[in-house]
Design an enzyme around this catalytic site. Structure first.
Site, PDB file in Angstrom:
ATOM      1  CD  GLU A  65      92.051  84.984  21.877  1.00 21.89           C
ATOM      2  OE1 GLU A  65      92.882  85.336  22.729  1.00 21.89           O
ATOM      3  OE2 GLU A  65      92.339  84.563  20.743  1.00 21.89           O
ATOM      4  CG  HIS A  94      87.643  82.579  19.444  1.00 18.50           C
ATOM      5  ND1 HIS A  94      87.550  83.923  19.204  1.00 18.50           N
ATOM      6  CD2 HIS A  94      88.971  82.280  19.437  1.00 18.50           C
ATOM      7  CE1 HIS A  94      88.767  84.418  19.051  1.00 18.50           C
ATOM      8  NE2 HIS A  94      89.662  83.442  19.208  1.00 18.50           N
ATOM      9  CB  CYS A 103      95.302  78.320  14.447  1.00 15.95           C
ATOM     10  SG  CYS A 103      94.405  79.887  14.518  1.00 15.95           S
TER      11      CYS A 103
HETATM   12 MN    MN Z   1      91.790  83.944  18.989  1.00 18.13          MN
END
Ligand code: MN
Length: 149
Positions: A63, A103, A117
Site C-alpha cells: 500500500e 511499502h 509503528c
Molecule cells: Mn502503511
C-alpha cells in the site's frame, strides 16, 4: 495493577489490557497472518503507537498513503519494500516510510517479524496498487519477486 499510566508487559509482545486485533478487516485489503495492538492513542498525543506482528511466512498489505510511518523492529527479522528498495531488517532497525511510497513488510518462513509503528492519529486511508502501479513495480525484477498482492 493496570491502568492507563502503566500497562505491564504480561506475555511475549503482549501488554496488560491491550487487545490483540486483526490487522485489517478481512476482505478490505490483501495481507497474511498479521496482528495489531494499539499501545497508545491518547488524543492529546496526536499520534497512535502500534505493535504489529507478522507471523512466519506472512506479509502486510502492499500500500501507499500520504501519512508517514516511523517503524522500529523489536522482534525477529524480515524484509521490507520501501519505494524501489528491499531492505533486510534486523532487530532494532529503524524504517521510515515517506509519504506516498509503496511499502510492504514480510516475515521470514521460520519466525515472526514484530515492529512498533508510529502514525498520525488523523490520517488518510491507504491506497492499494492498481494494475498500472503493479506493472510499474514489477518492472524491477527484485520487487516483482518480493511483492505479495
Ligand atoms: Mn502503511
Amino acid at each position: 495493577m493496570s491502568n492507563d499510566t502503566h500497562r505491564r508487559h504480561d506475555g511475549e509482545f503482549h501488554w496488560q489490557d491491550v487487545e490483540v486485533l486483526a490487522y485489517k478487516q478481512s476482505g478490505e485489503a490483501p495481507f497474511k497472518d498479521v496482528t495489531r495492538q494499539v499501545l497508545f492513542e491518547d488524543p492529546d498525543l496526536g499520534c497512535q503507537w502500534r505493535y504489529f506482528e507478522v507471523a512466519p511466512g506472512g506479509h502486510t498489505t502492499l500500500e501507499r498513503h500520504q501519512h508517514v510511518h516511523a517503524v522500529m523492529v523489536v522482534r525477529g527479522h524480515g524484509r521490507a519494500l520501501v519505494g524501489a528498495h528491499i531492505h533486510e531488517l534486523a532487530n532494532h532497525d529503524l524504517v521510515k516510510v515517506p509519504a506516498l511510497t509503496w511499502h510492504q513488510f514480510r516475515a521470514p518462513d521460520d519466525q515472526p517479524l514484530g515492529f512498533l509503528c508510529l502514525v498520525n492519529a488523523e490520517r488518510d486511508r491507504p491506497q492499494l496498487p492498481q494494475a498500472e502501479d503493479l506493472e510499474e513495480l514489477r518492472a524491477d525484477a527484485a520487487t516483482a519477486e518480493f511483492i505479495r498482492v
